[in-house]
Design a protein around this motif. Structure first.
Motif, PDB file in Angstrom:
ATOM      1  N   LEU A  36     -32.713 -18.037 -32.602  1.00 37.78           N
ATOM      2  CA  LEU A  36     -31.615 -18.264 -33.516  1.00 37.78           C
ATOM      3  C   LEU A  36     -31.672 -18.511 -35.045  1.00 37.78           C
ATOM      4  N   ILE A  37     -32.625 -19.527 -35.266  1.00 38.69           N
ATOM      5  CA  ILE A  37     -33.028 -19.625 -36.438  1.00 38.69           C
ATOM      6  C   ILE A  37     -33.658 -18.566 -37.288  1.00 38.69           C
ATOM      7  N   ILE A  88     -33.405 -15.377 -36.728  1.00 43.50           N
ATOM      8  CA  ILE A  88     -32.294 -14.265 -36.771  1.00 43.50           C
ATOM      9  C   ILE A  88     -31.310 -14.575 -37.948  1.00 43.50           C
ATOM     10  N   ASN A  89     -30.876 -15.972 -37.969  1.00 42.04           N
ATOM     11  CA  ASN A  89     -30.059 -16.241 -39.022  1.00 42.04           C
ATOM     12  C   ASN A  89     -30.644 -16.075 -40.541  1.00 42.04           C
ATOM     13  N   ILE A  90     -31.759 -16.606 -40.347  1.00 43.16           N
ATOM     14  CA  ILE A  90     -32.488 -16.515 -41.804  1.00 43.16           C
ATOM     15  C   ILE A  90     -32.476 -14.901 -42.335  1.00 43.16           C
ATOM     16  N   TYR A  98     -30.611 -12.415 -41.347  1.00 42.27           N
ATOM     17  CA  TYR A  98     -29.425 -11.971 -41.663  1.00 42.27           C
ATOM     18  C   TYR A  98     -29.046 -12.464 -42.723  1.00 42.27           C
ATOM     19  N   PHE A  99     -29.037 -13.888 -43.267  1.00 43.27           N
ATOM     20  CA  PHE A  99     -28.661 -14.423 -44.371  1.00 43.27           C
ATOM     21  C   PHE A  99     -29.222 -13.748 -45.617  1.00 43.27           C
ATOM     22  N   THR A 100     -30.751 -13.669 -45.475  1.00 38.24           N
ATOM     23  CA  THR A 100     -31.336 -12.853 -46.693  1.00 38.24           C
ATOM     24  C   THR A 100     -30.748 -11.685 -46.877  1.00 38.24           C
ATOM     25  N   GLN A 152     -27.955 -10.273 -46.060  1.00 41.75           N
ATOM     26  CA  GLN A 152     -26.568 -10.069 -46.906  1.00 41.75           C
ATOM     27  C   GLN A 152     -26.608 -10.423 -48.435  1.00 41.75           C
TER      28      GLN A 152
END
Ligand SMILES: [Zn+2]
Length: 317
Positions: free
Chosen positions: A60-61, A63-65, A67-69, A71
């Motif tokens: 999850l971490i 994927i989140n990193i 996705y955020f980058t 965006q």
């Protein structure tokens, strides 16, 4: 707010180009492979009860990193003012599209006489590196009312490491927002390849939307003094126009195809062979159309033309 992201994109791109452009292979592709390996590793660990929770958290971490980058490096550019708002209003009639198709058929025939051929008489670009330099030069000459983006001359256009996968899935090229590299499938027929380079370079310049990248690619290629880049662009434009017409007037399209020059017919046959060899999966992934006879692909409602055609007709006005 959006202009802040646009400025941020310029800085991000400058730094990433500095870091990665001189490396001869695609660093972004290596990054994707590593990400795949990590994800695979953590997924395997999820099957073990002892490490399940910890692994899930790590996935999850990760994927989140990403996705955020993604965006902030790229996703926000989808909110830019669309190019269509910078062009005059006009009705996109069948008549106008037919006239343009005839115009681009003539252009194609003329330019086709100037390009290099292989032994089979199929268009085969002489030097891909020179074309890339020409594309970067043309980025500087875009009409300022359409693009006020700063074009630098750092070449970070690279062949993809996944060319086999690309040929079978129909992906012609892609932009990697994490490294600011533009990748292309080096196996493509030249008729596809050169315009793909222009298209991907337009993403690199900062145009996120697919059809806008096509339109900027069109502006780059159509005014080039390099006949090979120009031919690939004119040919793409012609195919897009014919695709927009076929739902309304099949005879017109068949006639146009008959009127292709001998060289153009060989290029078309070669493109079709390439697609067939790759199981016909090469579909209309990027609006690059070879599905001239697949009427099932009709768009919603009565509108049969793409956003690219809309931009083209307005611009030609
Ligand atoms: Zn694209």
């Amino acid at each position: 707010m959006i202009s802040a992201f646009e400025s941020f994109f310029e800085i991000q791109k400058k730094i990433h180009k500095l870091l990665f452009s001189w490396i001869p292979f695609s660093v972004g592709d290596v990054l994707y492979i590593l990400l795949g390996i990590f994800l695979f590793y953590f997924i395997i660990k999820c099957f073990k009860k002892k490490s399940r929770n910890e692994s899930l958290l790590k996935i999850l971490i990760l994927i989140n990193i990403f996705y955020f980058t993604y965006q902030i490096f790229w996703g926000m550019l989808y909110f830019q003012k669309p190019i269509i708002a910078k062009l005059p209003e006009t009705e996109i009639t069948l008549e106008k599209r037919k006239n343009l198709a005839l115009k681009y058929l003539e252009k194609c025939k003329q330019t086709r006489l100037l390009v290099n051929e292989n032994q089979q008489g199929v268009f085969n670009a002489l030097n891909i590196k020179n074309i890339q330099v020409e594309i970067l030069n043309q980025q500087n000459k875009l009409p300022s009312f359409i693009s006020d983006k700063k074009a630098d001359k750092v070449n970070s256009i690279k062949p993809s490491l996944f060319k086999n996968v690309m040929s079978f899935t129909g992906i012609l090229g892609y932009y990697n927002p994490f490294t600011a590299e533009a990748q292309y499938n080096a196996e493509l027929p030249s008729s596809y390849l050169l315009f793909t380079l222009a298209h991907e370079s337009s993403h690199q310049l900062g145009f996120a939307r697919e059809q806008e990248a096509n339109f900027i690619g069109y502006l780059i290629g159509i005014n080039s003094s390099n006949p090979e880049l120009r031919y690939s662009t004119e040919y793409f434009t012609l195919k897009s126009l014919l695709n927009s017409i076929i739902y309304e007037d099949e005879n017109f399209v068949n006639n146009a195809l008959k009127n292709y020059s001998a060289g153009m017919k060989r290029d078309r046959t070669y493109e079709r062979e390439f697609i067939l060899q790759h199981q016909g999966w090469l579909n209309d992934f990027f609006g690059f159309t070879n599905n001239l006879f697949l009427k099932s692909n009709q768009q919603e409602g009565s509108v049969t033309y793409s956003y690219f055609i809309d931009l083209l007709v307005r611009y030609e006005k």
